[in-house]
Structure formats: C-alpha cells, structure tokens
Scaffold this motif. Structure first.
Motif, PDB file in Angstrom:
ATOM      1  N   TRP A  89       0.377  -0.523  -0.175  1.00  0.00           N
ATOM      2  CA  TRP A  89      -0.086  -0.015  -0.117  1.00  0.00           C
ATOM      3  C   TRP A  89       0.930   0.872  -0.463  1.00  0.00           C
ATOM      4  O   TRP A  89       2.080   1.364   0.645  1.00  0.00           O
ATOM      5  CB  TRP A  89      -0.800   0.245   1.142  1.00  0.00           C
ATOM      6  N   PRO A  90       0.862   2.307  -0.825  1.00  0.00           N
ATOM      7  CA  PRO A  90       1.152   3.465  -1.073  1.00  0.00           C
ATOM      8  C   PRO A  90       1.266   4.245   0.744  1.00  0.00           C
ATOM      9  O   PRO A  90       0.736   3.984   2.114  1.00  0.00           O
ATOM     10  CB  PRO A  90       1.061   4.290  -1.678  1.00  0.00           C
ATOM     11  N   ARG A  91       2.140   4.550   0.331  1.00  0.00           N
ATOM     12  CA  ARG A  91       3.181   5.569   2.607  1.00  0.00           C
ATOM     13  C   ARG A  91       1.377   6.578   2.521  1.00  0.00           C
ATOM     14  O   ARG A  91       0.666   7.345   1.594  1.00  0.00           O
ATOM     15  CB  ARG A  91       4.341   6.397   1.987  1.00  0.00           C
ATOM     16  N   GLY A  92       1.100   6.598   3.378  1.00  0.00           N
ATOM     17  CA  GLY A  92      -0.128   7.510   3.817  1.00  0.00           C
ATOM     18  C   GLY A  92      -1.044   6.727   4.353  1.00  0.00           C
ATOM     19  O   GLY A  92      -2.324   7.052   4.197  1.00  0.00           O
ATOM     20  N   ALA A  93      -0.950   5.396   3.510  1.00  0.00           N
ATOM     21  CA  ALA A  93      -2.584   4.336   3.922  1.00  0.00           C
ATOM     22  C   ALA A  93      -1.719   3.145   4.853  1.00  0.00           C
ATOM     23  O   ALA A  93      -0.731   2.910   4.718  1.00  0.00           O
ATOM     24  CB  ALA A  93      -2.579   4.162   2.764  1.00  0.00           C
ATOM     25  N   LEU A  94      -2.632   3.343   6.623  1.00  0.00           N
ATOM     26  CA  LEU A  94      -1.878   2.324   7.137  1.00  0.00           C
ATOM     27  C   LEU A  94      -2.934   1.236   7.335  1.00  0.00           C
ATOM     28  O   LEU A  94      -4.441   1.148   6.961  1.00  0.00           O
ATOM     29  CB  LEU A  94      -2.032   2.990   8.493  1.00  0.00           C
ATOM     30  N   CYS A  95      -2.862  -0.320   7.158  1.00  0.00           N
ATOM     31  CA  CYS A  95      -3.328  -1.496   6.481  1.00  0.00           C
ATOM     32  C   CYS A  95      -3.429  -1.557   8.473  1.00  0.00           C
ATOM     33  O   CYS A  95      -2.568  -1.948   9.380  1.00  0.00           O
ATOM     34  CB  CYS A  95      -2.887  -2.126   5.546  1.00  0.00           C
ATOM     35  N   TYR A  96      -4.430  -1.930   9.363  1.00  0.00           N
ATOM     36  CA  TYR A  96      -4.864  -2.944   9.919  1.00  0.00           C
ATOM     37  C   TYR A  96      -5.738  -4.501   9.495  1.00  0.00           C
ATOM     38  O   TYR A  96      -6.189  -4.277   8.898  1.00  0.00           O
ATOM     39  CB  TYR A  96      -6.097  -2.159  11.072  1.00  0.00           C
ATOM     40  N   ASN A  97      -4.699  -5.542  10.047  1.00  0.00           N
ATOM     41  CA  ASN A  97      -5.068  -6.876  10.144  1.00  0.00           C
ATOM     42  C   ASN A  97      -4.116  -7.805  11.501  1.00  0.00           C
ATOM     43  O   ASN A  97      -3.790  -6.807  12.056  1.00  0.00           O
ATOM     44  CB  ASN A  97      -4.263  -7.206   8.789  1.00  0.00           C
ATOM     45  N   SER A  98      -4.126  -9.162  11.414  1.00  0.00           N
ATOM     46  CA  SER A  98      -3.527 -10.151  11.941  1.00  0.00           C
ATOM     47  C   SER A  98      -3.023 -10.518  11.309  1.00  0.00           C
ATOM     48  O   SER A  98      -2.254 -11.823  11.778  1.00  0.00           O
ATOM     49  CB  SER A  98      -4.885 -10.789  12.463  1.00  0.00           C
ATOM     50  N   ALA A  99      -1.836  -9.806  10.154  1.00  0.00           N
ATOM     51  CA  ALA A  99      -1.116 -10.651   9.359  1.00  0.00           C
ATOM     52  C   ALA A  99       0.543 -11.538  10.879  1.00  0.00           C
ATOM     53  O   ALA A  99       0.581 -10.234  10.991  1.00  0.00           O
ATOM     54  CB  ALA A  99      -0.461 -10.256   8.288  1.00  0.00           C
ATOM     55  N   ASN A 100       0.658 -12.682  10.107  1.00  0.00           N
ATOM     56  CA  ASN A 100       2.298 -12.256  11.160  1.00  0.00           C
ATOM     57  C   ASN A 100       2.276 -12.408  12.190  1.00  0.00           C
ATOM     58  O   ASN A 100       3.219 -11.658  12.894  1.00  0.00           O
ATOM     59  CB  ASN A 100       3.518 -11.925  10.247  1.00  0.00           C
ATOM     60  N   GLY A 101       0.978 -12.501  13.132  1.00  0.00           N
ATOM     61  CA  GLY A 101       0.680 -12.585  14.716  1.00  0.00           C
ATOM     62  C   GLY A 101       1.132 -11.126  14.991  1.00  0.00           C
ATOM     63  O   GLY A 101       0.819 -10.833  16.240  1.00  0.00           O
ATOM     64  N   TYR A 102       0.359 -10.250  14.173  1.00  0.00           N
ATOM     65  CA  TYR A 102       0.441  -8.894  14.196  1.00  0.00           C
ATOM     66  C   TYR A 102      -1.041  -8.333  14.548  1.00  0.00           C
ATOM     67  O   TYR A 102      -1.587  -9.422  13.895  1.00  0.00           O
ATOM     68  CB  TYR A 102       0.585  -7.715  13.078  1.00  0.00           C
ATOM     69  N   GLU A 103      -1.333  -7.602  15.719  1.00  0.00           N
ATOM     70  CA  GLU A 103      -2.237  -7.481  16.600  1.00  0.00           C
ATOM     71  C   GLU A 103      -2.947  -5.633  16.386  1.00  0.00           C
ATOM     72  O   GLU A 103      -2.325  -5.048  16.071  1.00  0.00           O
ATOM     73  CB  GLU A 103      -3.343  -7.908  17.348  1.00  0.00           C
ATOM     74  N   SER A 104      -4.312  -5.355  15.511  1.00  0.00           N
ATOM     75  CA  SER A 104      -4.514  -3.918  15.393  1.00  0.00           C
ATOM     76  C   SER A 104      -5.569  -3.784  15.307  1.00  0.00           C
ATOM     77  O   SER A 104      -6.905  -5.175  15.481  1.00  0.00           O
ATOM     78  CB  SER A 104      -3.676  -3.421  13.717  1.00  0.00           C
ATOM     79  N   TYR A 105      -6.137  -3.216  16.419  1.00  0.00           N
ATOM     80  CA  TYR A 105      -7.715  -2.553  16.118  1.00  0.00           C
ATOM     81  C   TYR A 105      -8.304  -0.928  15.789  1.00  0.00           C
ATOM     82  O   TYR A 105      -7.367  -0.157  16.131  1.00  0.00           O
ATOM     83  CB  TYR A 105      -8.132  -2.787  18.237  1.00  0.00           C
ATOM     84  N   VAL A 106      -9.512  -1.668  15.412  1.00  0.00           N
ATOM     85  CA  VAL A 106      -9.991  -0.930  14.662  1.00  0.00           C
ATOM     86  C   VAL A 106     -11.434   0.003  15.514  1.00  0.00           C
ATOM     87  O   VAL A 106     -12.165  -1.430  15.736  1.00  0.00           O
ATOM     88  CB  VAL A 106     -10.614  -0.879  13.098  1.00  0.00           C
ATOM     89  N   PRO A 107     -11.652   1.239  15.493  1.00  0.00           N
ATOM     90  CA  PRO A 107     -12.864   1.956  16.603  1.00  0.00           C
ATOM     91  C   PRO A 107     -13.807   2.121  15.503  1.00  0.00           C
ATOM     92  O   PRO A 107     -13.926   1.503  14.280  1.00  0.00           O
ATOM     93  CB  PRO A 107     -12.739   3.076  16.890  1.00  0.00           C
ATOM     94  N   VAL A 108     -15.041   0.970  16.111  1.00  0.00           N
ATOM     95  CA  VAL A 108     -16.814   0.739  15.366  1.00  0.00           C
ATOM     96  C   VAL A 108     -17.241   1.830  16.286  1.00  0.00           C
ATOM     97  O   VAL A 108     -17.480   0.707  17.468  1.00  0.00           O
ATOM     98  CB  VAL A 108     -16.371  -0.650  15.121  1.00  0.00           C
TER      99      VAL A 108
END
Length: 135
Positions: free
Chosen positions: A79-98
């Motif tokens: 993804w281009p610079r400025g677009a931050l991905c949130y996923n659970s790839a490779n043991g990486y955890e991220s959270y999104v406000p809903v």
C-alpha cells in the motif's frame, strides 16, 4: 444490537457508543489521516456511485478515515505511503474503532454504514484510489 445490524448479521457493531474490534477477524481496514482521508472518502463515493462499502470517519484530532475491507485482503498487497493497514498478519494485532449505527458515537461516525454482512470496500479499487490521490 439494533434490528438493522441483526438482520445483516453484523454482530461486531456495538449497540451504543463505539468499541475497538480486532482487525483481520470480521474485516481488515485501511486508515488514511487528515484531509487526504476525507478526500479519499469523496473519491471512493464518486467512483462507486455512492456505495463504496463501510467507511468510518473520525471527526476530531487526526481526522482519520477507516475503510473496512474483507478480512485478509490487505496482507498480500503493498500500500502506498499514507495508507496504514490494519490486519492480523504474521502475529500482528491491530484494532479499529467501530461506532454504533445510531446514537452518540462522537467523534466517530459512519460515513457509509455497512448494509450487508459480506459487503466491504473493494481492495483493488481502494488501492487504485489511494495511488491516484496520494501518488
């Protein structure tokens, strides 16, 4: 849970306020901050005839836009610079406000609420729009 979210089987949407949801489970997300994020929302709105898929915006602070994509769809793309991905790839955890669909959710709100359980922002279309907007 209100009737609209129950009918669409969107149990990850809170009844009130907002909650953090682990990315990569029900959805992945791409965040773009500031005016770029809001311009990207407008571009996706235009490109899809008003149906880009679920998009959450934060109207305070960094003024982020979160585009919700199918789970696992952001992990194999650059993804281009400025677009931050949130996923659970490779043991990486991220959270999104809903936010909830109704009621007090400030500073978060649905710019485009989810309408069906399997209806998300199209990853290739979003990536193309990000490249067009951010270069």
């Amino acid at each position: 849970m209100d009737t609209q979210s129950r009918e669409a089987n969107l149990d990850w949407i809170p009844d009130s306020g907002f909650r953090l949801r682990k990315a990569g489970v029900q959805f992945d997300a791409v965040r773009v901050t500031g005016d770029d994020g809001h311009r990207l929302v407008d571009l996706m709105d235009h490109m899809t005839g008003g149906e880009p898929g679920p998009v959450v915006v934060d109207v305070s602070g960094r003024r982020c836009a979160y585009f919700l994509l199918p789970p696992g769809s952001t992990t194999r793309r650059s993804w281009p610079r400025g677009a931050l991905c949130y996923n659970s790839a490779n043991g990486y955890e991220s959270y999104v406000p809903v936010p909830a669909l109704r009621g007090r959710t400030w500073p978060l709100l649905w710019r485009f609420p989810p309408v069906m359980a399997d209806r998300f922002v199209h990853p290739v279309l979003l990536r193309s729009a990000v490249i067009t907007l951010l270069g």
